[in-house]
Design a protein around this motif. Structure first.
Motif: not given
Length: 303
Positions: A150-152, A154-164, A287-289
């Motif tokens: 959930a770090a700065p 990591s989180a934007p790529a998950i939300m904006h690109q759909g990439v972990l 945790w993620a929820r």
């Protein structure tokens, strides 16, 4: 609990790990003392005793250890191998001389002796030093922090690109742990001085691969998420901009060592640990929820 210490010194208290330990110790009821650098803000307010100083100053450490029953030791993130040994020896000696009854060392990551990596080898050497010259001790070795996801970076790529994206191979199984659960293990260790001399690998309740985590996140963030194993060279380059060259190289070397091990090196069997330290760790999904991923990603609509 009759064995629980009446007073505890927490080091690294202003960081993510240390502040979680402070909160958990305060909830357990003892007097909590923290070591804070001179001039740094006090994030705790009433109810926490403050000693100004740092792990490089034996005199201030002697004062910090005076009259406390136990020490919860967390070293600074990014400490060099030389600093790990110097800081750790300083607090071990101060605790021993101050009559501290128990030291719980949170190693802030996996530790294997003779790994050939400077940071892990320094921590392994420090563990041996504490056992020889420090007070009775318990060592807790967490795996990887869920907060990394959930770090700065990591989180934007998950939300904006759909990439972990993470620097672990696709098939590696990891028992990710939250800072709160790590702190709960510290508190449980403090409850059990009879376990002095023991070391515990601690982690979450599931050993998950990157793709398995991506599937879980897909059901939480509202979009399909795929896993990308970041090449170590790219990881090291990104770290250098945040941590500097030396710290980046040391961190990357630790991950390179992990890559050279079995895919279960970070998968923790909690069977015996749970019997001795009865913590019920949080699943990655739970945790993620609990997080606001839009806010973590910096989405304007979340403001």
């Amino acid at each position: 609990m009759p064995n629980f210490p009446n007073s505890i010194l927490v080091t690294g208290a202003s960081g993510a790990q240390g502040s979680a330990i402070v909160s958990a110790c305060r909830a357990a009821g003892p007097t909590v003392r923290v070591l804070l650098r001179k001039g740094s803000p006090d994030p705790f307010g009433d109810g926490v005793n403050i000693v100004r100083g740092d792990l490089a100053d034996p005199g201030r450490l002697a004062l910090a250890c005076l009259g406390v029953d136990a020490v919860a030791l967390t070293l600074p993130v990014g400490a060099s191998p030389e600093e790990i040994l110097r800081y750790g020896r300083n607090i071990a000696e101060a605790a021993q001389q101050g009559g501290v009854k128990l030291l719980v060392f949170n190693t802030s990551g996996h530790v294997s002796g003779h790994s050939g990596t400077a940071v892990m080898d320094a921590k392994a050497e420090l563990i041996d030093y504490i056992k020889t010259f420090g007070p009775p001790s318990i060592v807790l070795k967490p795996t990887l922090a869920m907060s990394n996801i959930a770090a700065p970076w990591s989180a934007p790529a998950i939300m904006h690109q759909g990439v972990l994206a993470y620097p672990l191979p696709t098939n590696f199984q990891t028992s990710w742990i939250s800072w709160q659960d790590m702190a709960a293990y510290v508190v449980e260790a403090l409850r059990h001085p009879e376990l002095a001399g023991a070391s515990f690998d601690i982690g979450g309740p599931q050993a998950l691969t990157g793709p398995e985590m991506a599937v879980i996140l897909s059901g939480i963030v509202g979009r399909e998420v795929s896993y990308y194993p970041v090449p170590l060279a790219d990881f090291a380059a990104a770290l250098e901009t945040m941590l500097g060259k030396d710290a980046a190289e040391q961190t990357a070397a630790s991950y390179a060592w992990i890559h050279s091990q079995k895919q279960t090196v970070l998968a923790v069997d909690l069977g015996q640990t749970t019997r001795l330290l009865p913590v019920k760790p949080t699943s990655f999904a739970d945790w993620a929820r609990a997080l606001d991923w839009a806010a973590l990603a910096g989405d304007a609509k979340a403001a």
